[in-house]
Design a protein around this motif. Structure first.
Motif, PDB file in Angstrom:
ATOM      1  N   SER A 276     -64.652-101.055   6.403  1.00  0.00           N
ATOM      2  CA  SER A 276     -65.532-100.488   5.366  1.00  0.00           C
ATOM      3  C   SER A 276     -66.237 -99.216   5.846  1.00  0.00           C
ATOM      4  CB  SER A 276     -66.591-101.505   4.941  1.00  0.00           C
ATOM      5  OG  SER A 276     -66.015-102.601   4.291  1.00  0.00           O
ATOM      6  N   LYS A 277     -66.337 -98.263   4.910  1.00  0.00           N
ATOM      7  CA  LYS A 277     -67.104 -97.041   5.153  1.00  0.00           C
ATOM      8  C   LYS A 277     -68.402 -97.131   4.356  1.00  0.00           C
ATOM      9  CE  LYS A 277     -62.982 -94.207   5.883  1.00  0.00           C
ATOM     10  NZ  LYS A 277     -62.128 -93.129   5.340  1.00  0.00           N
ATOM     11  N   ILE A 278     -69.509 -96.977   5.068  1.00  0.00           N
ATOM     12  CA  ILE A 278     -70.839 -97.150   4.458  1.00  0.00           C
ATOM     13  C   ILE A 278     -71.618 -95.843   4.577  1.00  0.00           C
ATOM     14  CG2 ILE A 278     -72.996 -98.488   4.507  1.00  0.00           C
ATOM     15  CD1 ILE A 278     -71.345-100.584   6.231  1.00  0.00           C
ATOM     16  N   VAL A 279     -72.254 -95.434   3.468  1.00  0.00           N
ATOM     17  CA  VAL A 279     -73.200 -94.311   3.511  1.00  0.00           C
ATOM     18  C   VAL A 279     -74.571 -94.845   3.098  1.00  0.00           C
ATOM     19  CG1 VAL A 279     -73.848 -92.062   2.566  1.00  0.00           C
ATOM     20  CG2 VAL A 279     -71.441 -92.555   3.007  1.00  0.00           C
ATOM     21  N   ALA A 280     -75.555 -94.686   3.982  1.00  0.00           N
ATOM     22  CA  ALA A 280     -76.931 -95.103   3.683  1.00  0.00           C
ATOM     23  C   ALA A 280     -77.761 -93.852   3.389  1.00  0.00           C
ATOM     24  CB  ALA A 280     -77.513 -95.878   4.857  1.00  0.00           C
ATOM     25  N   ILE A 281     -78.550 -93.903   2.336  1.00  0.00           N
ATOM     26  CA  ILE A 281     -79.354 -92.750   1.917  1.00  0.00           C
ATOM     27  C   ILE A 281     -80.748 -92.827   2.541  1.00  0.00           C
ATOM     28  CG2 ILE A 281     -80.212 -91.394  -0.027  1.00  0.00           C
ATOM     29  CD1 ILE A 281     -77.156 -91.745  -0.087  1.00  0.00           C
ATOM     30  N   HIS A 282     -81.065 -91.852   3.385  1.00  0.00           N
ATOM     31  CA  HIS A 282     -82.433 -91.724   3.911  1.00  0.00           C
ATOM     32  C   HIS A 282     -83.218 -90.952   2.866  1.00  0.00           C
ATOM     33  CE1 HIS A 282     -85.920 -90.984   6.283  1.00  0.00           C
ATOM     34  NE2 HIS A 282     -85.356 -91.201   7.461  1.00  0.00           N
ATOM     35  N   THR A 283     -84.117 -91.645   2.169  1.00  0.00           N
ATOM     36  CA  THR A 283     -84.800 -91.027   1.022  1.00  0.00           C
ATOM     37  C   THR A 283     -86.079 -90.275   1.412  1.00  0.00           C
ATOM     38  OG1 THR A 283     -85.877 -93.142   0.548  1.00  0.00           O
ATOM     39  CG2 THR A 283     -83.851 -92.641  -0.672  1.00  0.00           C
ATOM     40  N   GLY A 284     -86.251 -89.988   2.703  1.00  0.00           N
ATOM     41  CA  GLY A 284     -87.424 -89.210   3.115  1.00  0.00           C
ATOM     42  C   GLY A 284     -88.657 -90.087   3.260  1.00  0.00           C
ATOM     43  N   GLY A 285     -89.810 -89.541   2.845  1.00  0.00           N
ATOM     44  CA  GLY A 285     -91.044 -90.330   2.910  1.00  0.00           C
ATOM     45  C   GLY A 285     -91.682 -90.404   4.282  1.00  0.00           C
ATOM     46  N   LEU A 286     -91.217 -89.573   5.220  1.00  0.00           N
ATOM     47  CA  LEU A 286     -91.759 -89.649   6.582  1.00  0.00           C
ATOM     48  C   LEU A 286     -93.211 -89.199   6.652  1.00  0.00           C
ATOM     49  CD1 LEU A 286     -88.656 -88.368   8.598  1.00  0.00           C
ATOM     50  CD2 LEU A 286     -89.488 -90.716   8.433  1.00  0.00           C
TER      51      LEU A 286
END
Length: 298
Positions: A276-286
């Motif tokens: 499986s190829k997975i893309v996780a979205i880092h939505t910011g908020g730091l």
């Protein structure tokens, strides 16, 4: 008109990923812009275009004292030279709070309201009265989720390489709905709810996205909130810190940290098929890390 360069993809390598034959990339939307980052920019982009199309010169929106959305809207007002107003859940402003301090320095006019008044923010009569009070303003909901926001999140999905899974943190449902709209029907889109009892969001997502009603290639996982919105365990914070040191991936424990922690547990449980190829979205908020430090929570 309102343009920000595309964010990079970061590949994560780890023994557990190699063992299970998984490919994991992080879409680093936290790097979209120094101040207007992540899904906040994705949601704002087409709202700002809509604001200009409607001939409005000001933006009125809503948020809590540590809101990423308030921070991003204030930064956008300064960057693109329009007036911003924040209706802040109060009743009083603590201007030592780093989020509000930044918003004010960026030129946002802060309007604290009681919690009772803040609850009116979705009601037609309240919004009509606000529009009368601010006749030149474009009204944007708390968190920035509306129909226009979906276009930016759809664009995000369309910018990604082919993958079997796209995963994102979910607060209001706008980002997940937009990803469903833009993703291939062969890609499974997963949201990790960051608040308790988030099952109601399933209907909100279906109301926002036509595809969410007709397609079965998405799901919202509601058991990884780690205590509820704004809450997190020491284990979760330690995980965030370990990702920062091991993979140079900065995370906060409210949104993307929760999503990554859930993803890691799913990987360990063998949730994903080999290959499986997975893309996780880092939505910011730091920016929220400063608020957590201010409250001595980290």
């Amino acid at each position: 008109m309102y343009s920000i360069s595309e964010s990079p993809l970061q590949q994560i390598t780890s023994p557990i990923l190699l063992k299970q034959n998984l490919t994991l990339h992080i879409k680093r939307d936290d790097l979209l812009h120094p101040l207007i980052s992540g899904n906040k920019w994705r949601k704002l982009k087409y709202n700002l275009i809509s604001m200009r199309t409607q001939g409005k010169s000001e933006l009125v929106t809503f948020g809590g004292a540590f809101s990423n959305h308030i921070h991003a809207c204030a930064a956008a007002g300064k960057e693109f030279n329009f007036k911003t107003h924040g209706i802040i859940r109060g009743p009083e402003l603590d201007l030592n709070n780093p989020t509000l301090q930044f918003a004010q320095q960026a030129g946002m006019h802060l309007h604290p309201v009681t919690r009772l008044e803040y609850r009116e923010r979705h009601k037609h009569d309240y919004l009509t009265a606000l529009q009368t009070r601010f006749p030149h303003a474009y009204l944007l909901p708390e968190g920035g989720t509306n129909e226009a926001a979906l276009f930016g999140c759809k664009e995000l999905a369309e910018s990604l390489p082919h993958s079997d899974y796209i995963i994102c943190p979910t607060g209001s449902g706008g980002t997940l709905a937009g990803l469903i709209e833009g993703a291939s029907p062969n890609t499974h889109v997963m949201g990790i709810a960051v608040l308790k009892q988030a099952e109601y969001l399933i209907n909100e997502i279906k109301a926002l996205s036509k595809k969410a009603n007709s397609q079965t290639n998405w799901q919202l996982l509601c058991d990884y909130h780690d205590g509820g919105y704004g809450r997190f365990s020491q284990h979760l914070w330690q995980f965030c810190e370990s990702m920062r040191t091991a993979h140079l991936l900065p995370l906060e424990p409210i949104y993307s940290g929760k999503m990554m922690y859930a993803l890691w547990q799913l990987i360990e449980q063998g949730f994903f098929a080999s290959g499986s190829k997975i893309v996780a979205i880092h939505t910011g908020g730091l920016q929220g890390l400063d608020g957590l430090r201010y409250r001595q929570l980290i």
